[in-house]
Scaffold this active site. Structure first.
Site, PDB file in Angstrom:
ATOM      1  N   LYS A 205      -4.325   2.369  -1.818  1.00 14.46           N
ATOM      2  CA  LYS A 205      -2.935   2.818  -1.649  1.00 14.46           C
ATOM      3  C   LYS A 205      -2.010   2.032  -2.570  1.00 14.46           C
ATOM      4  CE  LYS A 205      -2.619   2.185   2.880  1.00 14.46           C
ATOM      5  NZ  LYS A 205      -3.980   1.845   3.265  1.00 14.46           N
TER       6      LYS A 205
ATOM      7  N   CYS B 123       4.872   0.271  17.515  1.00 11.61           N
ATOM      8  CA  CYS B 123       3.924  -0.344  16.610  1.00 11.61           C
ATOM      9  C   CYS B 123       3.609  -1.781  16.991  1.00 11.61           C
ATOM     10  CB  CYS B 123       4.540  -0.236  15.222  1.00 11.61           C
ATOM     11  SG  CYS B 123       3.739  -1.127  13.947  1.00 11.61           S
ATOM     12  N   MET B 124       4.618  -2.624  17.204  1.00 18.61           N
ATOM     13  CA  MET B 124       4.300  -4.019  17.510  1.00 18.61           C
ATOM     14  C   MET B 124       5.198  -4.626  18.583  1.00 18.61           C
ATOM     15  SD  MET B 124       6.841  -5.150  14.970  1.00 18.61           S
ATOM     16  CE  MET B 124       7.771  -5.096  16.342  1.00 18.61           C
TER      17      MET B 124
ATOM     18  N   MET C 112      -2.978  -2.453  16.290  1.00 19.69           N
ATOM     19  CA  MET C 112      -2.572  -1.398  17.220  1.00 19.69           C
ATOM     20  C   MET C 112      -3.437  -1.313  18.472  1.00 19.69           C
ATOM     21  SD  MET C 112       0.148  -0.364  16.112  1.00 19.69           S
ATOM     22  CE  MET C 112       0.470  -1.879  15.259  1.00 19.69           C
TER      23      MET C 112
ATOM     24  N   GLY D  59       1.995  -3.311  10.846  1.00 26.83           N
ATOM     25  CA  GLY D  59       1.617  -2.156  10.044  1.00 26.83           C
ATOM     26  C   GLY D  59       2.644  -1.739   9.017  1.00 26.83           C
ATOM     27  N   GLN D  60       3.852  -2.281   9.119  1.00 24.16           N
ATOM     28  CA  GLN D  60       4.906  -1.862   8.191  1.00 24.16           C
ATOM     29  C   GLN D  60       5.346  -3.049   7.333  1.00 24.16           C
ATOM     30  OE1 GLN D  60       7.697   1.253   9.761  1.00 24.16           O
ATOM     31  NE2 GLN D  60       7.231   0.278  11.689  1.00 24.16           N
TER      32      GLN D  60
END
Lengths: 275, 802
Positions: free
Chosen positions: B86, B170-171, B345, B382-383
């Site tokens: 990616k 998400c977190m 997650m 994740g971000q």
């Protein structure tokens, strides 16, 4: 026998399929046409599976009938284990000859180089991108990749380049298959068509020579290309292949580019926490 | 996809491209012009990757105003020159041909182009009409300056606390986990632990795909001859499993039992670290009603509660062999080893997320595997700026910058003081968290729905919220609701928007982000955004200014000045709300430096902007040495490294929830999940991500290399389940839950291998929205929903379920 019939060339199958069947000529003809269509259909169908076909793609004469051993049951295996058949061994020998010798003459022309470079770009978004994988993968982990790409392999015109960088275990982190490995077609493609205008860098530039005959500098970064022989070795594409593979200390003569290799770090930057 | 489909697809793409060019009368030459140029003209600059929370630094090559190449930054500590697929293809995300380029206003079923001026007016109208009913739904992909601007805009300006981010999905449970154990958010360890650990335990985590660069950092140690034991505690086999010596498969939701089983063995065998526990820990149990602080329990009580979690009991509950539980117990009982736990997650998207986070911290504390290099319980994000923008800037419904909370009057005062607004400007009542916010947005005004307008930036809730049929779609039926979406491509959310604003992305703007290891990174704008697309932060400043110009009181500070006043060296105001003047100054630097002092409150001191410019990120707390240099911190709370630990102390949990410098070791019981498979819906459904696509796929589905490698969503199932249902590999099947159903192809023996009775679906594909099916049950503390567990069934098309 059905498997063999399927695998052989159409004319063999036709020869097998014409007699015995039916009473009337009409039925015979009809059946012959059906079988011929099936056989042709089969081969047309397999044409799409280019890589599959190449993996098993021995020519008819390479696997002629007289050489084929009959299938046997597990109990028979104890007494008569499988051996490589002569034809197979012969073709293996032929295949190994595809590795050119070190002293073979190497042709280098600008045209060959350009062709090699554009071939490389077919599998890269830009020069320096990790190449995509031009064949399906089986999701079996790094051993699957290293089987061919560890040392490199050239087989039947197909080249599996040896890895150019140090061994890293998570191959698919960077190298993804060009056609994925999902077993289903993307039937809803039209709902989200792919249309991207990214235009990647095509060439880093050319190596520079101080004077005619001087060794050129390295025109690309060394990062991820620590093993020069991956692209320039004896198995490499014509046009990139070195003319002197016996010289193994490449950087002795071909100077790398500090800029392309992201050196120096940043001028006048002290390490964190130190004056 | 077979080869023919691929060729067809490529041909079609080429044809559409050509057609689009003709239609727009575009010069066809641009792409080719750039592409044929050689590398010497390329300008290289650092920028963090746009995607995940790892925070790789990339070198971005720009030629003639376009990104043409990307390389891993060799001088970056995080990724040391490497990226993932990616990251290497991140340049392409700018150039999908359907980029949003003009503001669009809904007109029936269509959209019409409007100017920015009109768009800003529309938003200002909605706010003026009823500021308290205006909300912003943001993201861990906001840069720190963007998030900070919105934070100030909402709390001090609009006077509404309805500001929450997608990071809630998400977190949030990682945050409440940290808070309940250490009293302060974010990991104590860093990625350095990955280089030092002897044992790495991954709890419901698949870093080989989701955090590949970090995973490589570990597995590549083996290639250098180092020995490291990898243990995968998972509910399905993944690419990560292939690299692990031990795979322990557990029944969904039973991770709490496993953690308790480890604690049980440590206590029973007396292999816990008595000294560490004695000096640095308190024990904690649940209170009634449940609170994040719980209540004090004694070690004896703790021991008693663990009594029943014998290896045999844990085996019975979780399916993990008793011997494997003993193995984990022995590893943790061995102080000579360095043990790092990783999770993401699996533990966070969990109705018991806070509890399981606390338990894993607990076994590390109990065993003393904490604070030495290689000994760390570390949660991953994740971000790219879930930590930086959400957790540090506090863009959550209940939070303020620097670890402050709205419920605390002193915290509100501190911010009001800093922003120079009158006391009481920040509403004392916390806003609605994500699920409540969207549920409210779906509730008619007549039935008590408060929120009439939501502004969504940098995220795609129309695809990523759970149980969409309940908390997203109903709003569309309500005329009084107004949805504003700032984004870069058409998405599942813009489809339902009333106003769409085209945004600049990644290196089309400057930014600062914070990754999973407390590292703050900065980059500069390198290329122009397409058409009329503009920075998200500009959009916010422009609305703020419009409100100010209209006399909206909230946009003035105590001295009557505009809330966002940027001055040049001669102290004259720079009108950045006028886009022509926006780039006259570095707005990012102004906002970031305004924010920076707020981080000192809880010792989360981020580095000065100018230091960030010179580094590939710095990990906070970053403090200044006597000689003027700035020093980052790798190991928080550890005396040898953390400057905020008092002299002479080995460890100090200086934000202890109990106020005595101690961390809390919690007991939480194992309980069953809110929805478990039954006769009607006999399968566990787990959702998640894949290597090639990032979250809802808005960007990565438009990158040829990524799209072709993973063209569509699928349902992974076990061979025997498929055989029973007479489903063949690749066959399109119907997947159903109590909330919805969808068609998608089955993948048997594919990339991931769920056990019998379990299926997995990735959520990246907007054409196959798995969140029509997921459950919105959530953790009581963090309000984070559980996307990993609900009951489902599969049937062949055209067949009734038996």
């Amino acid at each position: 026998m059905t498997d063999e019939a399927e695998q052989s060339e159409p004319k063999d199958s036709e020869a097998q399929s014409t007699p015995v069947w039916g009473e009337s000529k009409g039925i015979k003809v009809f059946l012959a046409v059906v079988v011929a269509l099936a056989v042709i259909g089969f081969f047309v169908g397999t044409q799409g599976e280019r890589y599959e076909a190449q993996l098993h793609g021995f020519s008819a004469e390479e696997r002629s009938d007289h050489d084929v051993e009959p299938a046997r049951s597990y109990s028979e295996l104890m007494d008569t284990p499988y051996r490589g058949n002569t034809q197979w061994e012969k073709s293996l020998q032929a295949l190994s000859k595809q590795r050119p010798g070190w002293m073979d003459e190497v042709e280098r022309t600008e045209e060959l180089t350009q062709r090699a470079l554009s071939e490389r770009l077919e599998h890269r978004a830009y020069e320096g991108a990790p190449p995509t994988v031009p064949h399906p993968i089986r999701e079996k982990g790094y051993a699957e990749c290293m089987a061919c790409h560890g040392e490199g392999l050239k087989i039947d015109g197909q080249l599996a380049t040896p890895i150019s960088h140090e061994y890293m275990a998570n191959c698919t982190q960077c190298h993804v298959p060009e056609t994925g490995s999902l077993p289903a077609p993307d039937e809803r493609y039209d709902e989200l068509p792919l249309d991207n205008a990214f235009a990647g860098l095509q060439r880093w530039g050319s190596g520079q020579r101080a004077h005619p005959g001087a060794p050129p500098t390295t025109p690309h970064p060394e990062t991820m290309r620590e093993d020069c022989m991956s692209c320039h070795g004896t198995m490499a594409r014509p046009g990139l292949r070195t003319t002197h593979p016996w010289q193994t200390s490449c950087t002795q003569c071909h100077a790398p580019s500090a800029t392309l290799d992201q050196q120096p770090v940043i001028a006048d930057l002290p390490p964190v926490g130190e004056p | 996809m077979d080869r023919r489909t691929f060729l067809k697809m490529s041909a079609m793409a080429a044809a559409t491209t050509a057609a689009a060019r003709l239609a727009h009368g575009e010069e066809p030459a641009l792409d080719e012009q750039v592409a044929t140029r050689a590398g010497d003209q390329v300008q290289w600059q650092k920028a963090p990757c746009r995607f995940c929370g790892v925070g790789c630094t990339l070198q971005v090559g720009v030629d003639q105003g376009r990104v043409v190449a990307v390389s891993g930054d060799k001088n970056a500590e995080v990724n040391k020159g490497l990226a993932c697929v990616k990251g290497y293809h991140v340049g392409s995300i700018l150039y999908g041909r359907d980029r949003l380029q003009r503001p669009l206003k809904r007109d029936g079923d269509d959209f019409v182009e409007i100017g920015w001026d009109e768009a800003i007016d529309i938003i200002a109208d909605r706010i003026e009409a009823d500021p308290q009913g205006f909300g912003v739904y943001g993201s861990g992909q906001w840069t720190i300056p963007e998030g900070y601007a919105v934070q100030k805009f909402m709390r001090a300006g609009v006077g509404s606390n309805h500001l929450d981010p997608n990071a809630r999905l998400c977190m949030a449970s990682a945050v409440t986990g940290f808070l309940s154990v250490y009293g302060v958010d974010e990991p104590a360890g860093t990625y350095t632990d990955l280089d030092e650990c002897d044992v790495l335990i991954m709890w419901g985590n698949n870093p080989a795909e989701m955090h590949p660069v970090l995973f490589s950092r570990v597995v590549d140690r083996r290639a250098r001859g180092e020995e490291i034991t990898l243990i995968d505690l998972g509910t399905r086999r993944t690419r990560t499993t292939a690299h692990c010596q031990h795979y322990m498969e557990f029944e969904p939701n039973t991770d709490l039992a496993i953690a308790n089983g480890i604690a049980h063995l440590l206590v029973k065998n007396e292999t816990y670290d008595e000294e560490f526990v004695e000096d640095h820990c308190n024990f904690r149990g649940n209170s009634d009603p449940l609170t994040l602080l719980g209540q004090q329990i004694t070690f004896e009580e703790f021991k008693e509660r663990l009594e029943k979690y014998t290896p045999e009991y844990v085996e019975e509950v979780s399916g993990v062999a008793a011997d494997d539980i003993r193995l984990l117990g022995e590893l943790f009982g061995n102080r000579d080893l360095r043990i790092t736990s990783l999770w993401c997650m699996g533990m966070n998207q969990h109705t018991r997320g806070t509890a399981v986070n606390a338990l894993v911290h607990g076994i590390h504390l109990l065993s003393g595997h904490f604070g030495r290099p290689g000994d760390a319980p570390t949660s991953l994000t994740g971000q790219p700026s879930a930590c930086g923008t959400v957790r540090e800037v506090g863009t959550l419904a209940h939070a303020l910058p620097g670890g402050r909370v709205i419920a605390n009057e002193d915290d509100r005062k501190a911010c009001e003081e800093h922003w120079n607004v009158p006391p009481g400007r920040i509403p004392a009542e916390p806003g609605y968290h994500t699920l409540k916010m969207w549920e409210d947005f779906c509730t008619p005004e007549t039935e008590g729905g408060e929120i009439h307008t939501l502004w969504v930036q940098v995220t795609n809730p129309g695809q990523s919220l759970p149980n969409l049929n309940k908390i997203f779609y109903p709003a569309r039926e309500l005329d009084e609701k107004f949805l504003i979406v700032s984004d870069v491509y058409p998405t599942a959310t813009t489809k339902y928007a009333d106003l769409i604003l085209p945004s600049a992305m990644w290196v089309e703007k400057s930014g600062v982000v914070g990754n999973s290891e407390r590292r703050t990174q900065q980059w500069f704008k390198m290329v122009e955004p397409p058409g009329d697309a503009r920075e998200d932060v500009w959009q916010v400043l422009a609305v703020a200014r419009r409100l100010y110009d209209r006399g909206f009181a909230g946009m003035r500070d105590r001295d009557g000045q505009f809330l966002f006043t940027f001055e040049d060296e001669e102290q004259s105001q720079i009108p950045v709300w006028d886009y022509q003047r926006f780039h006259d100054t570095n707005v990012d630097r102004h906002l970031y430096e305004d924010y920076r002092p707020l981080t000192h409150y809880k010792q989360k001191d981020v580095a000065p902007y100018d230091e960030l410019v010179r580094h590939r990120g710095l990990r906070w707390p970053v403090v200044q040495n006597d000689d003027g240099s700035w020093e980052e911190t790798e190991f928080r709370f550890a005396g040898f490294d953390d400057p905020y630990v008092e002299e002479g102390k080995e460890f100090q949990f200086y934000h202890s929830p109990t106020g005595d410098d101690r961390a809390l070791i919690w007991f939480h019981p194992y309980e069953t999940a809110p929805e478990e498979p039954d006769q009607e819906y006999p399968l566990w459904l787990c959702t998640g991500r894949v290597l090639e696509h990032w979250h809802t796929g808005t960007m990565t589905m438009r990158v040829p290399q990524l799209r072709r490698a993973m063209p569509q969503a699928y349902v992974e199932m076990h061979r025997n389940d498929a055989r029973e249902l007479k489903i063949s590999n690749g066959e399109t099947v119907v997947l159903e839950t109590r909330r919805g159903s969808m068609k998608l192809p089955a993948w048997i023996g594919g990339r991931g291998k769920p056990p019998r009775g379990s299926v997995f679906v990735p959520f990246f594909d907007e054409r196959m929205m798995i969140n029509d099916l997921t459950i919105d049950a959530h953790d009581p503390h963090s309000k984070q929903p559980d996307y990993k567990k609900c009951a489902a069934r599969i049937r062949k098309i055209g067949q009734e379920n038996q």
